[in-house]
Design an enzyme around this catalytic site. Structure first.
Site, mmCIF file in Angstrom:
data_model
loop_
_atom_site.group_PDB
_atom_site.id
_atom_site.type_symbol
_atom_site.label_atom_id
_atom_site.label_comp_id
_atom_site.label_asym_id
_atom_site.label_seq_id
_atom_site.Cartn_x
_atom_site.Cartn_y
_atom_site.Cartn_z
ATOM 1 N N ASP A 39 0.829 -1.218 0.000
ATOM 2 C CA ASP A 39 0.000 0.000 0.000
ATOM 3 C C ASP A 39 0.853 1.252 0.000
ATOM 4 O OD1 ASP A 39 -2.205 -1.453 0.013
ATOM 5 O OD2 ASP A 39 -2.765 -1.099 2.113
ATOM 6 N N LYS A 120 -23.644 -1.242 -29.373
ATOM 7 C CA LYS A 120 -22.194 -1.420 -29.526
ATOM 8 C C LYS A 120 -21.614 -1.556 -28.117
ATOM 9 C CE LYS A 120 -18.131 0.356 -31.880
ATOM 10 N NZ LYS A 120 -17.208 0.370 -30.765
ATOM 11 N N CYS A 439 9.073 22.560 -39.103
ATOM 12 C CA CYS A 439 10.517 22.727 -39.045
ATOM 13 C C CYS A 439 11.073 21.932 -40.225
ATOM 14 C CB CYS A 439 11.040 22.177 -37.716
ATOM 15 S SG CYS A 439 12.795 21.839 -37.742
HETATM 16 S S1 IVH Z 1 -19.768 -5.982 -35.719
HETATM 17 C C1 IVH Z 1 -17.142 -6.110 -39.368
HETATM 18 N N1 IVH Z 1 -21.383 -5.684 -33.691
HETATM 19 O O1 IVH Z 1 -16.961 -2.716 -32.172
HETATM 20 C C2 IVH Z 1 -17.850 -5.599 -38.175
HETATM 21 N N2 IVH Z 1 -19.119 -5.011 -33.419
HETATM 22 O O2 IVH Z 1 -15.307 -0.944 -34.174
HETATM 23 C C3 IVH Z 1 -17.437 -6.270 -36.969
HETATM 24 N N3 IVH Z 1 -18.580 -4.160 -31.198
HETATM 25 O O3 IVH Z 1 -14.102 -4.587 -32.866
HETATM 26 C C4 IVH Z 1 -18.037 -5.805 -35.760
HETATM 27 N N4 IVH Z 1 -20.579 -4.431 -30.323
HETATM 28 O O4 IVH Z 1 -15.347 -5.121 -30.739
HETATM 29 C C5 IVH Z 1 -20.134 -5.510 -34.148
HETATM 30 N N5 IVH Z 1 -22.928 -5.502 -31.980
HETATM 31 C C6 IVH Z 1 -21.680 -5.353 -32.429
HETATM 32 C C7 IVH Z 1 -20.647 -4.828 -31.608
HETATM 33 C C8 IVH Z 1 -19.377 -4.661 -32.155
HETATM 34 C C9 IVH Z 1 -19.333 -4.035 -30.097
HETATM 35 C C10 IVH Z 1 -17.153 -3.782 -31.290
HETATM 36 C C11 IVH Z 1 -16.249 -4.859 -31.783
HETATM 37 C C12 IVH Z 1 -15.470 -4.289 -32.930
HETATM 38 C C13 IVH Z 1 -15.714 -2.836 -32.774
HETATM 39 C C14 IVH Z 1 -15.753 -2.214 -34.154
#
Ligand code: IVH
Length: 698
Positions: A39, A120, A439
């Protein structure tokens, strides 16, 4: 209290002690010091960092829990790349996303295109490979091409089935691993009680747990996983995303229950608002909504750009904003000589991350203008001592949103940009093209050389772990590293590291030196795109490097084109590449025409092996590796889609005709290209014949 150099010295000592006890505790369940001593060490670090927040990044003692997430995980190539998503920040961006899709697919407004709405999740993506239904391997995203094998840890996640009922031989399920908010709070309370630094947000907790070298069963039990896609051929499971999510459930995966399908943009955006307002009540963090074209046939036609699909977009939530004060404005000199102003802030928490500096872009931005000369912040300038609102753009680089002029000190003065380079004292010049102050002492300005070296080892370039900015500066000043090839000579030059231990100080022991040399060794083999990016050539960023590497595939072919370009004083072989503009070509030729730069690169080639750019799913067709040019408009198919089909069939689509072109594809009302092709003797083919040639029924 310490001076800065004393602070660095003490932090080195403490980091070694803390790292050792963390490793013992987390990886071997042992302790070498009492909890109180531990700590005390942590609180000493906290005090030093409070005085010199910039050292937090360098030593990374406070924001890590447990042993350093280890690079000892086996690196694995993804079966198909793991792409990222392009971002939209407002309704207009989403509107344009749909407009582009319609234009690409040639679908009129009157016909609906169904979009799937998915949250997302702010975690980390994971690829799960099942062989004949049994979990075979779990891999993190990594750089999208190569990830880390975290199978052992992933097996401990309750939402990851160890076996699934499927006949498919190899099935790759992708999704997001996250740490639920409730479990995150509990974990942090426990960590604090035990005298450890808490995780700064659930994402870090998820990443730290999944990437813990020695699995932690108790903690991994808290991790969750939502499945959202498959690695390739989704058709094997379903015709569209909505059905796929249902099938995931049948296979034993969790999917997110907020997901919906919409065929109308207004309703979709209304639901976005609804979810945004219920965000605080969710038990997981979301940083936006993902919209995906539902129909897999359409997804396939839309395909991918260099790093993201055309069929999806992330509609980000507005960034979180915090208020703080600018303690100082510093000038940083980039690897291409640009003087960038940076605001040093009183550290502040912005959406779970402590922020202590923010970019101020350029002179215009500080004065209150954007790069088109329009007023921003109602034309208010930015000064030392100003109270400002900060946000993280796309959740990455902190930026200044506004200035509270009412709190401005009456004696404050507008910021004056230096007339001379703060590093080498050469007179700086204003470059109108990008509003940058630069620069021009490119060869010998120390700050530029050091910035170039930092760029070379950075994660997206050759990725040498364990070399923080300050260490590179010291290696440079001690004359051990002057140019990239020197990293590979470091072991010999430093008396097998003994000299490093001596002058880098106590924090550096045999073990850290060994790790460093191992990390340098693994950089001896590098993929072409990363290598091109690592050279730090102006205008050749990550995206351009990928396009160029995708075009030439091998270093030899690329370098040959450069040599021809230089000898003929014409970059024709490079102009042909779609996505590589004049500025980039000029910059490449300028770089490689410089004898000193070329020598540095050739020196580097004595130590590194450049791997060819991997092309996934390369198929042999009648037009593989052929150079094509399109002219006119095409029936029932947009030009963008035709181009994408040609590329999928292995061809290169160029913009201009030359004797190098193999085939001109002639559509309706072609332009002057037909005449030119006749003159040059380039073979021509009409669209119908072409469609037969590549066997497409669109
Ligand atoms: S689809 C080709 N669906 O967002 C598309 N991604 O910037 C692949 N993520 O690396 C991703 N929720 O980690 C998809 N419902 C979702 C998502 C998702 C989170 C993340 C994922 C990916 C990042 C893309």
């Amino acid at each position: 209290m310490f001076t800065k150099s004393e602070a660095i010295y003490r932090l080195r000592e403490l980091s070694e002690i803390i790292a050792k006890s963390r490793e013992l505790y987390f990886n071997f369940n042992q302790s070498d010091i009492t909890d109180q001593e531990y700590d005390q060490n942590i609180s000493e670090v906290t005090q030093i960092i409070a005085k010199y927040p910039e050292l937090d990044d360098e030593f990374k003692i406070l924001n890590q829990v447990g042993a350093t997430p280890n690079s000892k995980f086996k690196k694995v190539n993804h079966l198909t790349p793991m792409y990222s998503l392009s971002n939209g920040f407002n309704k207009e961006d989403i509107f344009n996303f749909l407009k582009q899709i319609r234009s690409f697919l040639d679908v009129p407004e009157s016909k609906n295109i169904d979009l799937v709405f998915e949250p997302k999740i702010d975690g980390l993506s994971l690829s799960l490979i099942y062989k004949n239904g049994a979990l075979f391997r779990a891999v993190t995203r990594g750089d999208g091409q190569i990830g880390e094998d975290v199978t052992e840890n992933a097996r401990l996640i309750p939402d990851v089935p160890l076996s699934i009922p499927t006949e498919i031989e190899t099935l790759e399920i992708r999704g997001e691993v996250y740490f639920p908010n409730s479990a995150f709070k509990e974990l942090n309370e426990e960590l604090k009680k035990a005298g450890n630094k808490a995780f700064s947000n659930p994402r870090n907790a998820a990443s730290g747990t999944l990437r813990q070298f020695k699995s932690n069963k108790e903690r991994s039990k808290n991790l969750c996983f939502f499945a959202y896609s498959v690695g390739s051929d989704p058709h094997k499971l379903a015709d569209n995303q909505k059905t796929l999510l249902k099938i995931f459930n049948d296979l034993g995966f969790k999917t997110n229950n907020i997901s919906r399908v919409f065929s109308n943009l207004e309703q979709l955006l209304k639901y976005y608002e609804e979810i945004f307002s219920m965000r605080p009540s969710l038990n997981y963090e979301i940083d936006g909504i993902v919209y995906k074209v539902n129909d897999f046939r359409l997804q396939e036609r839309l395909g991918f750009r260099s790093s993201s699909p055309r069929w999806a977009i992330a509609h980000k939530f507005p960034a979180e904003i915090s208020i703080t004060v600018i303690e100082d404005i510093e000038i940083q000199i980039g690897r291409t000589g640009t003087l960038s102003p940076v605001a040093k802030l009183k550290p502040v928490n912005v959406g779970g991350v402590i922020v202590s500096s923010a970019t101020l872009h350029n002179k215009d931005f500080i004065r209150g203008f954007d790069n088109k000369g329009n007023k921003i912040r109602s034309g208010v300038d930015i000064r030392r001592g100003d109270w400002v609102t900060v946000y993280r753009a796309g959740d990455v680089i902190p930026k200044i949103k506004n200035v509270n002029v009412s709190k401005r000190n009456a004696t404050s003065e507008p910021f004056k940009f230096p007339l001379f380079c703060p590093s080498c004292n050469s007179r700086v010049e204003f470059d109108k093209a990008d509003s940058a102050i630069r620069c021009h002492n490119f060869q010998s300005c120390k700050a530029q050389i050091i910035a170039g070296l930092k760029h070379f080892v950075s994660k997206k370039a050759v990725n040498i772990e364990g070399l923080g900015g300050r260490i590179i500066e010291e290696l440079y000043h001690k004359d051990l590293i002057q140019q990239p090839a020197d990293f590979f000579r470091l072991e010999t030059k430093s008396n097998h590291g003994l000299d490093l231990i001596e002058f880098l100080g106590k924090g550096w022991g045999n073990k850290s030196i060994r790790n460093l040399f191992n990390s340098i060794d693994s950089a001896r083999s590098i993929r072409l795109d990363r290598f091109l990016f690592s050279l730090g050539i102006r205008h050749i960023g990550e995206n351009a490097s990928q396009i160029i590497a995708g075009y030439f595939v091998s270093w030899e072919k690329f370098y040959n084109a450069i040599r021809i370009g230089i000898s003929k004083n014409d970059g024709q072989l490079l102009y042909e590449i779609e996505g590589v503009g004049q500025l980039m070509v000029a910059s490449l030729l300028e770089f490689f025409s410089d004898t000193k730069e070329r020598k540095k690169v050739e020196d580097l080639l004595n130590y590194v092996k450049i791997e060819s750019f991997i092309k996934h799913n390369k198929i042999e067709t009648a037009i593989t590796d052929k150079k094509l040019v399109l002219t006119g408009s095409f029936k029932g198919i947009s030009r963008a889609e035709l181009k994408s089909i040609c590329e999928k069939n292995g061809a290169k689509v160029l913009t201009a005709l030359s004797t190098n072109v193999d085939l001109l594809i002639v559509g309706q009302s072609p332009g002057s290209k037909v005449k030119k092709a006749n003159e040059l003797g380039v073979k021509q083919i009409f669209e119908e014949e072409f469609k037969v040639l590549i066997d497409t029924d669109i």
